[in-house]
Design an enzyme around this catalytic site. Structure first.
Site, PDB file in Angstrom:
ATOM      1  N   TYR A  34      -3.274   3.725   1.568  1.00 59.34           N
ATOM      2  CA  TYR A  34      -2.703   2.389   1.362  1.00 59.34           C
ATOM      3  C   TYR A  34      -2.652   1.712   2.725  1.00 59.34           C
ATOM      4  CZ  TYR A  34       0.758  -1.195   0.124  1.00 59.34           C
ATOM      5  OH  TYR A  34       1.423  -2.377  -0.076  1.00 59.34           O
TER       6      TYR A  34
ATOM      7  N   ASP B  22      -5.268   3.647  10.663  1.00 60.23           N
ATOM      8  CA  ASP B  22      -4.053   2.958  10.240  1.00 60.23           C
ATOM      9  C   ASP B  22      -2.887   3.866  10.613  1.00 60.23           C
ATOM     10  OD1 ASP B  22      -1.812   2.119   8.902  1.00 60.23           O
ATOM     11  OD2 ASP B  22      -2.826   1.710   7.004  1.00 60.23           O
TER      12      ASP B  22
ATOM     13  N   LYS C  71       6.155  -0.367  11.429  1.00 55.11           N
ATOM     14  CA  LYS C  71       7.299   0.538  11.322  1.00 55.11           C
ATOM     15  C   LYS C  71       7.958   0.843  12.680  1.00 55.11           C
ATOM     16  CE  LYS C  71       5.590   2.204   6.933  1.00 55.11           C
ATOM     17  NZ  LYS C  71       6.379   1.700   5.820  1.00 55.11           N
TER      18      LYS C  71
HETATM   19  N1  HOZ Z   1       4.787   0.601   0.546  1.00 55.46           N
HETATM   20  C1  HOZ Z   1       5.896   1.172   1.198  1.00 55.46           C
HETATM   21  C2  HOZ Z   1       5.824   2.650   1.252  1.00 55.46           C
HETATM   22  N2  HOZ Z   1       4.564   3.212   1.457  1.00 55.46           N
HETATM   23  C3  HOZ Z   1       7.195   0.806   0.554  1.00 55.46           C
HETATM   24  C4  HOZ Z   1       7.774  -0.372   1.157  1.00 55.46           C
HETATM   25  C5  HOZ Z   1       9.162  -0.712   0.685  1.00 55.46           C
HETATM   26  O1  HOZ Z   1       9.414  -0.718  -0.502  1.00 55.46           O
HETATM   27  O2  HOZ Z   1       9.996  -1.001   1.516  1.00 55.46           O
END
Ligand code: HOZ
Length: 426
Positions: A144, A239, A267
């Site tokens: 992802y 990534d 992050k």
């Molecule tokens: N897509 C995020 C985890 N891989 C989640 C993001 C969120 O809900 O804060």
């Protein structure tokens, strides 16, 4: 534990916000029940709207590597806010964070700040296409890279959790330029590269995948990708939104000893505020506007509050890199403890771990790619998740997500988690 007020707040939120959340995985649809509404957090603990205290294993999905409300970060943001919150003009702190980030990671000369990991990956691919003059990219099923159109092809994380790994709204025109390979399948990548010779701008990968659980690449696979990219004039994009400044100062590039051509961050680099970034060597980064032709911009990019949080966070990690070792040891301890309990209970499982990322999969087979991750038994996962939640332990509410440990977690917290698991009927 009682989660009455959280449920009431969720019901109210659903009236005004699609699904009641601003990011799908938060809605608990994969595990059932209502999500927990957080009131505040400190160190390793969340305190919810019902007054419950929970041990937190997501750390805001990774950024809070030193725990919630970490004093130096809070102080830096509060001080900065006194001088104004956004200017849309250059500020000195952007260069300070850029300098520090570049000094910590291998092989990168320049960095551009954006607001999220999605923006970082989207911009990195545009830059790769502009720089190479080619259109196609390869991504891996279950990886992802945020929710921009090119990446919602067999995407992991919330996309797969909610059954839309190929999202409606992504045009066929966009989708045709994203080619799909299986993680850890070097032969498959070689075939794709041969079939699209001279047309590939980039291969993008989570060097340690964290969006189909935690999946570690084999040495042969990750080294092979580097070789193919070098031979075929394809840019290798790491990534590192999850792994950057989490696995070590230099992220996955350092711990795997592989140099990527472009690296994306998010992050941890924002210390809990919205920051994404992408970095590369000078000749690639100089292709970006205003020096080069590839356009990319943002009103809140390099926002002073976000930069101050990122600078405070990276300064701490740079000055005390032993934290990475301490976190990896805690994660190994948790791995061993959970593994022992599940084995004693005769529950088929696999535990994947790298540094401070870990995931538990309820399956007999090794989990090495999306197909094997998808074989995990979700009914067992639901019991595991809710059993722990009832006992004050907060895990990612989907089997397709990695847990992120934070260094505020104590061995008592880890023992409490392992002991809680003993009580659950799986
Ligand atoms: N897509 C995020 C985890 N891989 C989640 C993001 C969120 O809900 O804060």
């Amino acid at each position: 534990m009682i989660y009455q007020r959280s449920s009431a707040l969720f019901a109210e939120a659903k009236k005004y916000i699609p699904g009641g959340v601003n990011s799908p995985v938060r809605a608990f649809k994969a595990v059932g029940g209502d999500p927990i509404f957080v009131k505040k957090a400190k160190g390793a603990y969340l305190f919810d709207e019902d007054g419950n205290k929970l041990i937190d294993y997501i750390a805001s999905w990774g950024p809070l590597i030193l725990g919630h409300a970490y004093e130096p970060v809070i102080k830096a943001v509060v001080e900065k806010a006194q001088n104004g919150t956004s200017f849309g003009m250059p500020t000195e702190i952007e260069t300070e964070l850029a300098k520090l980030a570049i000094s910590m990671v291998p092989n990168m000369d320049k960095i551009r700040f954006v607001n999220s990991g999605t923006e970082a990956c989207m911009s990195a691919v545009r830059l790769a296409r502009g720089y190479t003059g080619k259109d196609k990219i390869i991504k891996f099923a279950g990886c992802y890279h945020g929710h921009s159109d090119s990446f919602l092809i067999q995407a992991g994380s919330g996309a797969v959790t909610f059954g839309s790994p190929n999202s409606p709204g992504v045009t066929q025109g966009t989708a045709k330029d994203t080619l799909l390979a299986a993680y850890n399948d070097l032969a498959g990548v070689k075939e794709l590269v041969q079939a699209n010779k001279g047309e590939l701008a980039a291969i993008i990968i989570e060097p340690i995948a964290g969006n189909m659980g935690c999946i570690v690449p084999t040495d042969e696979f990750i080294k092979g990708l580097r070789e193919i990219c070098t031979q075929e004039n394809i840019l290798l994009i790491f990534d590192e939104v999850m792994t950057g400044f989490r696995l070590g100062k230099g992220g996955a590039q350092e711990v795997l000893n592989i140099k990527a051509d472009i690296v994306t961050y998010g992050k941890v680099i924002g210390g809990g505020l919205p920051v994404g970034a992408f970095a590369a060597r000078t000749e690639i980064m100089d292709y970006l506007a205003p020096d080069g032709p590839v356009y990319q911009a943002g009103t809140l990019s390099g926002n002073p509050l976000a930069m101050s949080a990122g600078l405070a966070m990276l300064t701490e990690l740079n000055n005390a890199p032993e934290v990475f070792k301490s976190l990896a040891e805690k994660t190994a301890y948790l791995h061993k403890g959970i593994g022992k309990v599940l084995t004693e209970k005769n529950v088929p499982h696999q535990i994947n771990r790298f540094g401070s990322m870990i995931s538990v999969h309820f399956t007999d087979e090794p989990v090495v790619d999306f197909a094997s991750s998808a074989k995990g038994d979700n009914d067992t996962f639901k019991k595991y998740f809710h059993g722990l939640l009832e006992r004050g332990i907060y895990l990612p509410p989907s089997a397709f997500e990695s847990y992120f440990l934070n260094d505020a977690l104590s061995y008592e917290d880890l023992d409490a988690t392992i002991n809680a698991l003993k009580e659950i009927d799986l």
